[in-house]
Design an enzyme around this catalytic site. Structure first.
Site, PDB file in Angstrom:
ATOM      1  N   GLY A   1       0.692  -1.286   0.062  1.00 24.91           N
ATOM      2  CA  GLY A   1       0.019   0.004  -0.076  1.00 24.91           C
ATOM      3  C   GLY A   1       0.808   1.204   0.101  1.00 24.91           C
ATOM      4  O   GLY A   1       1.865   1.250  -0.597  1.00 24.91           O
ATOM      5  N   SER A   2       0.514   2.127   1.033  1.00 22.09           N
ATOM      6  CA  SER A   2       1.073   3.645   0.669  1.00 22.09           C
ATOM      7  C   SER A   2       2.476   3.604   1.145  1.00 22.09           C
ATOM      8  O   SER A   2       3.128   4.463   1.065  1.00 22.09           O
ATOM      9  CB  SER A   2       0.241   4.443   1.406  1.00 22.09           C
ATOM     10  OG  SER A   2      -1.017   4.800   0.832  1.00 22.09           O
ATOM     11  N   THR A   3       2.730   2.643   1.935  1.00 25.39           N
ATOM     12  CA  THR A   3       4.271   2.569   2.493  1.00 25.39           C
ATOM     13  C   THR A   3       5.117   2.520   1.467  1.00 25.39           C
ATOM     14  O   THR A   3       6.465   2.901   1.437  1.00 25.39           O
ATOM     15  CB  THR A   3       4.503   1.569   3.522  1.00 25.39           C
ATOM     16  OG1 THR A   3       4.161   0.245   2.979  1.00 25.39           O
ATOM     17  CG2 THR A   3       3.723   1.694   4.738  1.00 25.39           C
TER      18      THR A   3
END
Lengths: 471, 490
Positions: free
Chosen positions: B215-217
């Site tokens: 995801g956004s990491t």
């Protein structure tokens, strides 16, 4: 130099052969010490300390050895000094190995029982050496012997089978394998029968030999006993599921027949009959068939996912021993299971003493056998000669069949390694065999070396009983 | 008759002579093969005849041995088994070994030749030396903070020391007690069956043996790639990306969860986790540029061992432009282990240099008197340029101070972080995974002391409100707090 003391205690015989009782005593001391050392090593490796009863154990074994030695010294002073120390060493080593296997969980107590049987065996040894002044006395009891042997062999049929073999008599808490005794009785009978008949047999044999390979069947009167014995041994095998004993009886008879007659043809006939019997038993009798299958592919049960069978476990044990062995008490031959102390005791020797120790044990047996044949060469009476051959062949065949079985050389048969294996009847029987060998060696050494005959052996000499005594 | 006696004697002795020959064949020629036969129990008996060496965490053993008095004598016991199970694995007489128990089995069991001080004597005496002790890099306080934080929820947490690569914590949840598998009896078989039947897969080591969409990491990786490639030269300049962003070659509109992402700068996009900006940047870096960048971070590497093998994190190499855009924000086929994402944070914290992670610090024998091996200090690998790293550090700090990662802030340390909420399942129907990656540098320290990645699979929140900041960040915070209070060994 202990030999002079020996000769002093035991006056030289007519032929001037020294008795060498001092050598025997020295060797006996060594045999007892080696056994006690084995016992101590087992205790140290297993518990880290010298067993408390090592002295008592050593004293017991030493006392037995000393009593046996005294009996020989008094009653058979000219006897060969080797058989008794060999027997004591093998018996002592056997006790160590059985005791060592007793230490494996769940923990057995076979060694004390074996010690009792060994004591009884030594007792019988002393009795035989003392009572039997001349081996030729036995010749008189030939038919009594064979009758007793047949009775002993057939009795177990009426008792329940143990581990697939119907070779035991159980009474009270004791179990007893009569086939073991039967083999001595049969050897006596064979020796007496053949000594009385070998003239006829060898004469027929020579005639056949001159006809250059044309094999003519011997007369039924002569062939009869061979077939009878063969049928009896196969019968014993089928009824009692005892491959080993039947093989032993048969091999014993063929060897003695060959020696008595000098006819190679007997060997051929014997081999043919043996092959026929073995093939029939191997295919028809499921118990024997299983043994043959195990021999051909000892790892089949592993591949089938059932874990290793006894032969595979035995091979694992031998393999683990390697050249020098793991050391007493440090192997895992107990994995073989219930027969570890009896049929497979040699695997423990192989694992813990290594190829070196195992070879040493086998050399002891070979020495015993070789000495026995040596007495046969020296003795002049056909009965004594044949008896010496028979007893030596019994030891050799037994050792070969059982050691060959556990090392995967031949199919496994349930037989006891002489002296080494747990088994009362076996230990007692083998002590009697050694007693007879001692007696024969005493006679042989008194008699001196036999004259080398140029052709046929001279018969009816002073040593032989009058022909027909057996018939 | 004499001749026949001689012949039969020769025959008998021939029979007896065959015996030592056959014995030599079995004992010398076949011996090796017989020893290797799997049905031969001697290997197992020897293996368990001596107590196994201990596995240490923070200098104290987390394992033990129990003398059963059985044929396989010593059995493994575990102190705080579930806490350290992802590190130790199990050592079972029935089911073999896993993790450090497996990777260092030769040392622990005493079979390694290096353990014999006199090899020849060992061969002669056939004695087996006692097993060596394996000291791990795990810090019990950090490990416990992660374990407690996850509290039995499905997920994993990893902490590494950015400047050395030491793994300070390796937690997978829910866990299990490896001790129940030690023996050979019925209890071990039943425990094995029960553990395997549980739907939560307690024996799965989620920290290194499971990958998740990051995801956004993952936006940190994309940002590093864009900065290193020169696609972005000024982090505060508008990137010209519309919100929502239509994926190239499709009509699919990629939305943003945060406001203000239209034409946002890279700095704003990281701080507020704008999907559009980083998806667009990924396509501008290009497939090859992205592939090279992720490789520098350690993606697509099947050979990583810590020393237990780590499953490779994945970034596809052959993608269409729209797939590349989605991959660049940690969706599509991009997957990463928690360890891999901890390394991303560590690389940022360590000025762009990536240290190879390791779990075994030291192997000692004879009650710690003889050191046999040291944990490897591998040469650092550059994951990004130092200027890029410095900028990303700044941006990650902003995430914690002013953005989505506020829950990770520590009063006595500088903390940088990045949240992630990964959609997954058919049509994104599954409960999203909550991610948080971060690092922390104590105010009195010259360099960051810890980097962390946390993933929570079944975040207990209403769908739509799940966030890495809410579920994962507090766990990361607790781990970082624990790590910073531990004195560094250097």
């Amino acid at each position: 130099m202990s030999a002079p003391t020996g000769t002093a205690a035991a006056p030289p015989s007519a032929t001037g052969r020294p008795g060498r009782r001092g050598v025997e005593l020295t060797l006996l001391t060594a045999a007892v010490l080696i056994s006690v050392l084995g016992y101590v090593i087992t205790g140290v490796t297993r518990t880290g300390s010298v067993p408390d009863d090592a002295l008592r154990y050593g004293a017991g074994l030493g006392a037995l050895a000393l009593l046996a030695h005294l009996a020989v010294r008094l009653r058979a002073p000219c006897a060969d000094p080797l058989p008794l120390p060999i027997a004591v060493l093998l018996n002592g080593l056997g006790l160590v190995l059985i005791h060592r296997l007793d230490l494996e969980p769940p923990g057995g107590n076979a060694a004390p029982a074996q010690l009792v049987w060994s004591t009884l065996g030594v007792g019988l040894f002393i009795a035989v050496v003392t009572v039997l002044r001349d081996h030729r006395t036995l010749q008189r009891y030939a038919y009594l012997s064979v009758a007793a042997a047949l009775v002993l062999m057939t009795v177990p049929i009426f008792f329940p089978a143990v581990n697939g073999a119907r070779i035991w008599i159980r009474a009270g808490g004791l179990s007893f394998q009569p086939g073991e005794f039967a083999k001595i009785l049969l050897a006596v009978f064979f020796a007496a029968y053949l000594a009385a008949n070998h003239h006829t047999l060898s004469v027929t044999g020579r005639r056949l030999h001159r006809r250059l390979g044309r094999l003519r069947l011997p007369a039924g009167r002569v062939l009869g006993p061979v077939v009878t014995i063969w049928l009896v041994s196969v019968g014993v095998l089928v009824l009692e599921r005892d491959l080993g004993t039947s093989l032993l009886f048969f091999g014993l008879f063929v060897v003695m027949l060959y020696v008595a007659t000098g006819r190679t043809g007997w060997i051929a006939v014997g081999l043919l009959l043996a092959a026929a019997g073995a093939v029939a038993a191997g295919t028809l009798e499921p118990h024997v068939h299983g043994r043959v299958e195990d021999w051909l592919n000892p790892f089949a049960t592993i591949e089938a996912g059932q874990g290793p069978g006894q032969v595979a476990q035995s091979l694992f044990a031998f393999g683990a021993g390697g050249l020098l062995g793991t050391g007493l008490g440090l192997g895992h031959s107990a994995l073989i299971g219930f027969a570890a102390t009896s049929d497979f005791v040699l695997a423990t020797a192989g694992e813990e003493l290594g190829l070196v120790g195992l070879t040493a044990v086998l050399v002891l047996y070979a020495l015993l056998v070789a000495r026995g044949y040596g007495y046969a060469l020296r003795l002049r009476d056909p009965f004594g000669r044949l008896l010496a051959v028979g007893l030596s062949a019994i030891v050799a065949l037994q050792v070969f069949v059982i050691a060959g079985g556990v090392t995967g050389l031949i199919p496994l048969t349930g037989m006891a390694m002489p002296f080494l294996a747990q088994g009362g009847s076996s230990v007692v029987t083998n002590w009697i065999i050694v007693a007879l060998l001692i007696r024969l060696s005493d006679s042989a050494r008194r008699a001196g070396p036999a004259p080398r005959p140029a052709g046929a052996v001279r018969h009816g000499g002073p040593a032989a009983l009058p022909g027909g005594a057996v018939r | 008759m004499i001749r026949c006696v001689r012949r039969s004697a020769a025959f008998s002795l021939l029979l007896l002579a065959a015996l030592p020959v056959q014995a030599a064949r079995v004992q010398l020629v076949d011996a090796g093969e017989l020893d290797r036969n799997p049905a031969n129990r001697r290997g197992a008996i020897a293996r368990y005849a001596v107590p196994r060496g201990e596995i240490l965490a923070g200098g104290r053993p987390v394992t033990g041995s129990r003398d059963t008095g059985q044929q396989l004598r010593f059995e493994r016991v575990y102190r705080e088994g579930p806490l350290y199970a992802p590190v130790t694995g199990f050592s079972s007489q029935t089911y073999g070994t896993t993790m450090v128990e497996d990777a260092e089995d030769a040392m622990l069991s005493g079979a390694d030749p290096a353990l014999a001080s006199l090899p020849l004597w060992r061969d002669l005496s056939r004695s087996r030396p006692a097993g060596a002790d394996v000291a791990t890099t795990v810090e019990p306080a950090v490990q416990r903070a992660a374990f407690t934080g996850l509290g039995g929820r499905r997920g994993a947490a990893v902490a590494v020391d950015p400047s050395t690569g030491r793994i300070l914590a390796l937690v997978s949840s829910p866990s299990y007690d490896p001790g129940v598998l030690s023996g050979t009896g019925r209890a071990a078989r039943e425990a094995w069956a029960e553990l395997n039947a549980r739907p939560t897969q307690p024996m799965l080591n989620r920290a290194i043996r499971q990958t998740y969409p990051p995801g956004s990491t993952f936006k940190i990786v994309t940002a590093a790639a864009a900065l290193d490639a020169g696609v972005v030269t000024d982090a505060d300049a508008p990137t010209g990306t519309p919100s929502p962003y239509v994926l190239p070659g499709t009509r699919t509109r990629l939305p943003d969860a945060s406001p203000g992402c239209g034409d946002a700068s890279l700095a704003y996009a990281i701080q507020w986790s704008c999907n559009t900006v980083l998806a667009h940047l990924g396509t501008r870096v290009g497939a090859e540029g992205m592939r090279q960048a992720v490789t520098r971070f350690g993606f697509n590497d099947p050979g990583l061992r810590v020393p237990s093998p780590v499953v490779p994190s994945n970034f596809d190499t052959d993608m269409s432009a729209d797939q590349l855009a989605l991959s660049s924000i940690g969706q599509f086929d991009t997957t990463a282990t928690p360890l891999q994402m901890a390394l991303v944070a560590a690389a940022v914290a360590n000025g762009g240099e990536l240290r190879r992670p390791y779990l075994v610090d030291r192997i000692t024998s004879g009650n710690g008197t003889r050191t046999l091996a040291h944990g490897r200090r591998y040469a650092a690998r550059r994951a990004m340029g130092p200027l890029t790293a410095r900028l990303l550090r700044e941006l990650m700090v902003r995430v914690v101070e002013q953005g989505t990662g506020a829950a990770a802030a520590l009063p006595y340390a500088t903390v940088g972080g990045k949240t992630g909420t990964a959609q997954h399942g058919l049509g994104n129907s599954g409960v999203p995974y909550a991610w948080f990656i971060s690092w922390a540098q104590a105010h009195d320290s010259a360099r960051p002391g810890v980097a962390v990645a946390v993933v929570v699979e079944d975040a207990e929140a209403v769908r739509g409100h799940i966030s890495g900041g809410g579920d994962a960040a507090p766990i990361a915070r607790a781990m970082m707090a624990a790590a910073l209070t531990v004195p560094s060994p250097d």
